[in-house]
Enzyme design. Structure first.
Site, short mmCIF file in Angstrom:
data_model
loop_
_atom_site.label_atom_id
_atom_site.label_comp_id
_atom_site.label_asym_id
_atom_site.label_seq_id
_atom_site.Cartn_x
_atom_site.Cartn_y
_atom_site.Cartn_z
N HIS A 1 19.17 10.94 24.76
CA HIS A 1 20.52 11.24 25.24
C HIS A 1 20.48 11.34 26.76
O HIS A 1 19.43 11.64 27.35
CB HIS A 1 21.00 12.57 24.66
CG HIS A 1 21.35 12.51 23.22
ND1 HIS A 1 22.20 13.42 22.62
CD2 HIS A 1 20.99 11.65 22.23
CE1 HIS A 1 22.33 13.14 21.35
NE2 HIS A 1 21.60 12.07 21.08
N GLU B 1 21.49 13.59 28.80
CA GLU B 1 21.05 14.88 29.31
C GLU B 1 19.53 15.01 29.27
O GLU B 1 18.90 15.49 30.23
CB GLU B 1 21.65 16.04 28.49
CG GLU B 1 23.16 16.08 28.50
CD GLU B 1 23.77 15.42 27.27
OE1 GLU B 1 23.39 14.27 26.95
OE2 GLU B 1 24.63 16.04 26.64
N CYS C 1 25.44 18.02 22.75
CA CYS C 1 25.17 18.24 21.33
C CYS C 1 24.20 19.41 21.18
O CYS C 1 23.67 19.91 22.18
CB CYS C 1 24.59 16.96 20.71
SG CYS C 1 22.88 16.63 21.24
N CYS D 1 20.76 18.74 22.94
CA CYS D 1 20.84 18.79 24.40
C CYS D 1 21.13 20.20 24.90
O CYS D 1 20.58 20.62 25.92
CB CYS D 1 21.88 17.80 24.90
SG CYS D 1 21.40 16.08 24.60
#
Length: 165
Positions: A62, A64, A92, A95
């Site tokens: 992801h 992040e 999410c 993260c």
């Protein structure tokens, strides 16, 4: 609790969110879910990231997480104390956990994520009192632009899948 960005530094937050948005556009161009992130330390962007899950076939890739890894390497520490994260989509749970573990001070996000958001949309991991680090979370920065690029991406993806069936 999600806080709308009412800070007097709105222009500064938009400046950094625009950089995260540019990262999201890079993901979009590579047929990745268009989410981008930047990490700021002492007024400078020290790391950037965008989703690469499809390209790498790695569910942890992801925006992040990628930005956090780069920032840790840049600072030579896993503790990203006094760093701010700007991300185009509400983090999410995975993260959010990485944000807490890395000791990021502030998170600024663009669009809420009603399906997987962990900053209040589905769950609010950042308000769990037992964690030893507290993160300030602000939502809604460039919300329209961040939401629209995601809507456009998924609309095009659905059309592409319909054509193949």
């Amino acid at each position: 609790m999600i806080k709308k960005n009412t800070s007097p530094q709105v222009k500064i937050h938009k400046k950094y969110m625009l950089q995260a948005y540019k990262e999201a556009l890079r993901a979009y161009a590579k047929l990745e879910t268009p989410v981008g992130a930047v990490i700021v330390f002492e007024g400078k962007i020290i790391a950037r990231g965008y989703n690469t899950r499809e390209q790498t076939q790695d569910p942890t890739q992801h925006a992040e997480i990628i930005a956090i890894k780069k920032a840790a390497k840049k600072l030579g520490s896993w503790r990203l104390i006094d760093c701010d994260l700007y991300v185009t989509l509400e983090p999410c749970p995975m993260c959010a956990g990485a944000i807490i573990q890395s000791r990021i001070k502030n998170v600024y996000y663009g669009a809420a994520d009603p399906k997987a958001g962990a900053a209040g949309s589905v769950i609010d991991i950042f308000t769990i009192e037992k964690f030893n680090h507290k993160v300030n979370v602000f939502g809604g920065i460039m919300e329209h632009e961040c939401s629209e690029v995601l809507r456009k991406f998924f609309r095009e993806l659905r059309k592409s899948r319909e054509k193949r069936s």
